[in-house]
Design an enzyme around this catalytic site. Sequence first.
Site, PDB file in Angstrom:
ATOM      1  N   GLU A  36       4.003  -5.824   7.034  1.00 24.68           N
ATOM      2  CA  GLU A  36       3.191  -4.842   7.771  1.00 24.68           C
ATOM      3  C   GLU A  36       3.580  -4.734   9.245  1.00 24.68           C
ATOM      4  O   GLU A  36       3.534  -3.661   9.836  1.00 24.68           O
ATOM      5  CB  GLU A  36       1.702  -5.204   7.665  1.00 24.68           C
ATOM      6  CG  GLU A  36       1.069  -4.933   6.310  1.00 24.68           C
ATOM      7  CD  GLU A  36       1.245  -6.069   5.310  1.00 24.68           C
ATOM      8  OE1 GLU A  36       2.069  -6.969   5.550  1.00 24.68           O
ATOM      9  OE2 GLU A  36       0.542  -6.059   4.279  1.00 24.68           O
TER      10      GLU A  36
ATOM     11  N   GLU B 190      -0.665  -9.285  -1.311  1.00 22.45           N
ATOM     12  CA  GLU B 190      -2.081  -9.631  -1.102  1.00 22.45           C
ATOM     13  C   GLU B 190      -2.854  -9.596  -2.429  1.00 22.45           C
ATOM     14  O   GLU B 190      -3.724 -10.424  -2.672  1.00 22.45           O
ATOM     15  CB  GLU B 190      -2.702  -8.678  -0.075  1.00 22.45           C
ATOM     16  CG  GLU B 190      -2.160  -8.943   1.330  1.00 22.45           C
ATOM     17  CD  GLU B 190      -2.643  -7.930   2.352  1.00 22.45           C
ATOM     18  OE1 GLU B 190      -2.367  -6.722   2.150  1.00 22.45           O
ATOM     19  OE2 GLU B 190      -3.298  -8.332   3.319  1.00 22.45           O
TER      20      GLU B 190
ATOM     21  N   ALA C  77       0.856  -1.184   0.000  1.00 18.87           N
ATOM     22  CA  ALA C  77       0.000   0.000   0.000  1.00 18.87           C
ATOM     23  C   ALA C  77       0.894   1.236   0.000  1.00 18.87           C
ATOM     24  O   ALA C  77       2.069   1.152   0.363  1.00 18.87           O
ATOM     25  CB  ALA C  77      -0.864  -0.023   1.249  1.00 18.87           C
TER      26      ALA C  77
ATOM     27  N   GLY D 205       0.402  -5.153   0.682  1.00 19.13           N
ATOM     28  CA  GLY D 205      -0.770  -5.127  -0.200  1.00 19.13           C
ATOM     29  C   GLY D 205      -0.453  -5.661  -1.591  1.00 19.13           C
ATOM     30  O   GLY D 205      -1.335  -6.190  -2.273  1.00 19.13           O
TER      31      GLY D 205
HETATM   32  N1  3HC Z   1       4.577   3.546   0.137  1.00 23.77           N
HETATM   33  C1  3HC Z   1       5.040   4.772  -0.172  1.00 23.77           C
HETATM   34  N2  3HC Z   1       6.337   5.003  -0.453  1.00 23.77           N
HETATM   35  C2  3HC Z   1       7.170   3.953  -0.433  1.00 23.77           C
HETATM   36  C3  3HC Z   1       6.731   2.653  -0.134  1.00 23.77           C
HETATM   37  C4  3HC Z   1       5.367   2.460   0.162  1.00 23.77           C
HETATM   38  N3  3HC Z   1       4.867   1.260   0.428  1.00 23.77           N
HETATM   39  N4  3HC Z   1       7.799   1.819  -0.196  1.00 23.77           N
HETATM   40  C5  3HC Z   1       8.850   2.570  -0.527  1.00 23.77           C
HETATM   41  N5  3HC Z   1       8.479   3.859  -0.676  1.00 23.77           N
HETATM   42  C6  3HC Z   1       9.318   4.982  -1.086  1.00 23.77           C
HETATM   43  C7  3HC Z   1      10.413   5.287  -0.057  1.00 23.77           C
HETATM   44  O1  3HC Z   1       9.943   6.163   0.936  1.00 23.77           O
HETATM   45  C8  3HC Z   1      11.487   5.905  -0.927  1.00 23.77           C
HETATM   46  O2  3HC Z   1      11.118   7.231  -1.157  1.00 23.77           O
HETATM   47  P1  3HC Z   1      12.253   8.373  -1.330  1.00 23.77           P
HETATM   48  O3  3HC Z   1      13.074   7.934  -2.494  1.00 23.77           O
HETATM   49  O4  3HC Z   1      11.460   9.601  -1.537  1.00 23.77           O
HETATM   50  O5  3HC Z   1      13.033   8.364  -0.049  1.00 23.77           O
HETATM   51  C9  3HC Z   1      11.337   5.151  -2.257  1.00 23.77           C
HETATM   52  O6  3HC Z   1      10.032   4.575  -2.249  1.00 23.77           O
HETATM   53  C10 3HC Z   1      12.350   4.031  -2.445  1.00 23.77           C
HETATM   54  O7  3HC Z   1      12.321   3.212  -1.289  1.00 23.77           O
HETATM   55  P2  3HC Z   1      13.654   2.605  -0.655  1.00 23.77           P
HETATM   56  O8  3HC Z   1      14.688   3.653  -0.551  1.00 23.77           O
HETATM   57  O9  3HC Z   1      13.254   1.885   0.579  1.00 23.77           O
HETATM   58  O10 3HC Z   1      14.074   1.585  -1.817  1.00 23.77           O
HETATM   59  P3  3HC Z   1      14.736   0.154  -1.687  1.00 23.77           P
HETATM   60  O11 3HC Z   1      14.954  -0.318  -3.063  1.00 23.77           O
HETATM   61  O12 3HC Z   1      15.883   0.198  -0.727  1.00 23.77           O
HETATM   62  O13 3HC Z   1      13.628  -0.786  -1.009  1.00 23.77           O
HETATM   63  C11 3HC Z   1      11.443  -1.730  -0.697  1.00 23.77           C
HETATM   64  C12 3HC Z   1      12.432  -1.057  -1.679  1.00 23.77           C
HETATM   65  C13 3HC Z   1      11.975  -3.111  -0.282  1.00 23.77           C
HETATM   66  C14 3HC Z   1      10.140  -1.879  -1.411  1.00 23.77           C
HETATM   67  C15 3HC Z   1      11.307  -0.851   0.569  1.00 23.77           C
HETATM   68  O14 3HC Z   1      11.033   0.483   0.166  1.00 23.77           O
HETATM   69  C16 3HC Z   1      10.201  -1.263   1.489  1.00 23.77           C
HETATM   70  O15 3HC Z   1      10.399  -2.163   2.281  1.00 23.77           O
HETATM   71  N6  3HC Z   1       9.045  -0.589   1.405  1.00 23.77           N
HETATM   72  C17 3HC Z   1       7.955  -0.805   2.296  1.00 23.77           C
HETATM   73  C18 3HC Z   1       7.179  -2.015   1.939  1.00 23.77           C
HETATM   74  C19 3HC Z   1       6.028  -2.196   2.891  1.00 23.77           C
HETATM   75  O16 3HC Z   1       6.136  -2.033   4.074  1.00 23.77           O
HETATM   76  N7  3HC Z   1       4.879  -2.588   2.332  1.00 23.77           N
HETATM   77  C20 3HC Z   1       3.709  -2.825   3.116  1.00 23.77           C
HETATM   78  C21 3HC Z   1       2.930  -1.557   3.266  1.00 23.77           C
HETATM   79  S1  3HC Z   1       1.537  -1.743   4.316  1.00 23.77           S
HETATM   80  C22 3HC Z   1       0.400  -2.531   3.340  1.00 23.77           C
HETATM   81  O17 3HC Z   1       0.677  -2.905   2.240  1.00 23.77           O
HETATM   82  C23 3HC Z   1      -0.951  -2.670   3.928  1.00 23.77           C
HETATM   83  C24 3HC Z   1      -1.772  -3.725   3.284  1.00 23.77           C
HETATM   84  O18 3HC Z   1      -1.747  -4.891   4.048  1.00 23.77           O
HETATM   85  C25 3HC Z   1      -3.190  -3.273   3.123  1.00 23.77           C
END
Ligand code: 3HC
Length: 704
Positions: A133, A113, A71, A110
């Site tokens: 998450e 999912e 998400a 997400g």
């Molecule tokens: N939402 C919004 N922005 C995000 C994002 C997300 N899910 N994931 C990454 N970004 C952004 C970062 O803030 C960063 O922004 P910036 O360049 O402005 O600083 C940019 O994307 C690149 O991210 P990284 O520097 O972390 O890039 P990497 O290549 O090192 O890592 C990644 C990529 C493994 C995807 C890592 O970003 C990550 O772990 N992201 C989070 C993933 C996550 O937690 N997903 C679950 C979200 S909750 C959800 O999905 C709820 C659902 O169950 C309904």
Amino acid sequence: MCFFEENLVPELVGLSRDGSVAVITVDNPPVNALKHDMRVGLIEAFAQARNDAGVAAVVLMAAGRTFIAGADITEFDKPPRTPATGDVIDAIEAMPKPVIAALHGTPLGGGLEVALGCHFRIAAPGTRLGLPEIKLGLMPGAGGTQRLPRLVGMEQAMAMILSGDPIPADQALASGLIDEIAEGDLRAAGIAFAKRILAERRPLTRARDREDKLAALRADPKPFDDLAAPHLKRGRGLEAPKAAIEALRWALDLPVDDALRRERDTFIALRNGEQAKAQRHIFFAEREAAKISDLPRDVKGRDIARAAVIGAGTMGGGIAMNFANAGIPVTIVETGDEALKRGLGVIEKNYQASAKRGAMSADSVQKRLALIEGTTDIGKIADADLVIEAVFEDMDVKRDVFGKLDRLTKSGAVLATNTSYLDVNAISDMTQRPSSVVGMHFFSPANVMKLLEIVRGAKTAPDILATAMSVGRKIGKVPVVVGVCHGFVGNRMLRLRSIESERLLLEGALPQDVDGALTEFGFPMGPFAMGDLAGLDISWRMRKAQGARAEIADQLCEQGRFGQKTGKGFYLYEAGARTPVPDPEVERLILATAQRLGVIRKALDRKEIIERLLFPMINEGARILEEGIAQRPGDIDVIWVYGYGFPRWRGGPMFYADSLGLPYIRDRLIQFARQTGDPRHEPAPLLARLAEAGEGFASLSRTS
Ligand code: 3HC
Ligand code: NAI
């Protein structure tokens, strides 16, 4: 071959066709976060594919470096908007035509999912799939807790959801999470897979309808509690793990639609809660910390193909392991054969322990050891691109080493020091190339702790700084830039906490009261148990050198009580055990010392202890910000979460301060200053100003 191209939400979701197979491609760089417009676009695209009689199957994939990585976290501070991710998944799952997710990169949260809602999943080699998450104080909110256990079984699903760690494609294949690993062009592989499904008339399997992997647990749910117990124990004090376990239990107990509804409600409640807000703050602060505000965008770090570490002691060995782990050859230099042998022995023992735990294969241990070369000939560093000095904390020794580095290293090499307290500017001036010198301050154990303070000297060149940051990330650390001062950011703030801990002993607390308050707050350990673990003699020696004194700790050391290594310190340790046991002798010593110094002891409750320990640190954090030693409050939070065990779910000291409100902290600091007579407790000008203006530290990031 593509017969037609039609863009739905122009940049975000594209639909193309190859014969009877429609390919829906999302494109939202950098990580294809599933933002609102993309959800709208996906629903529209699937509706088109569904209604188009010429489409017999759909492949869902993503452009760029990864399939949907979750998400869009930036939307979590706003009210939820429909369609939700669950609505997209419902639309996919209800498709009467096979839908194949073709995955690459990191399908997470997400994103995974959505893939679970497809009827089939294939993945490129190297794909890492997960539900992270929990790391954001959440649990999956779009069916992950219901569909994943149905596909891979409860044990694996629980491990993935409760750890948040992704699994590699081969493990995903073995567990039934994906149907195939796709070599070669992913789009072509997805289309070929779809055509095969159609030709074989394979039935559409919806994950929600699969019951086979849960049948045994439904018949006898007892093992569920056994599986859950260690996760609950580890997640003590946290809301998300408890909620995730509960949701997983619904997979056994409730009709799937009820479970999905409850999962979504719980997800939103967690999302709106304080713990998740704090963890989101750390997520973004960590990424922000990677940016150096005054570094021109075109400055690139240098390539580090070979590293060297000077000193194979406590820190040097661990630092070298980081390079070997990242596949970078590293030379370790020691003064003599014995010290070298000891240092290399510790490294080998650490790797063997990982192998024994099953965290690393024997082959992998050998590969890493082969990348580490030990020597007593400092001339061997001539071809290193980066040299990190980790010798004794003594200016004369550092001077001798940096003189040699200056003479022996090639031009263009980065010269780094791991000093904890010494002046990096003075160290850089010991060379003819001060602009090549930078601090790289690792934390002990250096092969484990994620924090890396990058100390920017007055003359450090921009590309040297950029190199230290990029190599830090490459070896798996969380690098944060700090300026030169005694103790940089982390240890400078820690010092205030140490002084207060000692004071509290005299004023009325016992070591177990102070440590208990901090562990209840969420730290893994309190200062006294920590001191016993590290060895009390180290700080004793340092105090003696500075002419400083800590009443209780010094007396313990004078009695030969150095902590765990002598079986006695602030606590007692039974032979071979690491569990601290309160010692009546230490209590007597504290009471007698208080009496001798004329301090009247009074009971201190946990709230008071926490405030006395943390508020002075926060105050010092404000000074650090004002002096420009840290770039932003979030950097200080990242330092404390990754280097000192500050509970992530409280967001770090500066975020925590904002959550309490700065006026309260200011008023308490004024009281502490009066109470202790210590002028350091007078509110820092920045803190006082922000409190007066009704602002928090966060306002500084908004304007920077
Ligand atoms: N939402 C919004 N922005 C995000 C994002 C997300 N899910 N994931 C990454 N970004 C952004 C970062 O803030 C960063 O922004 P910036 O360049 O402005 O600083 C940019 O994307 C690149 O991210 P990284 O520097 O972390 O890039 P990497 O290549 O090192 O890592 C990644 C990529 C493994 C995807 C890592 O970003 C990550 O772990 N992201 C989070 C993933 C996550 O937690 N997903 C679950 C979200 S909750 C959800 O999905 C709820 C659902 O169950 C309904
Ligand atoms: P240590 O005493 O365990 O190791 C130092 C090693 O350097 C010894 O093995 C010694 O033989 C070797 N050495 C001394 N002079 C040398 C020379 N001229 N050439 C090659 N090797 C030489 O010390 P430790 O704890 O590893 O600390 C090293 C540095 O790291 C210090 O500056 C310290 O402040 C810093 N540091 C220490 C931390 C800790 O928790 N121990 C944490 C972060 C930084």
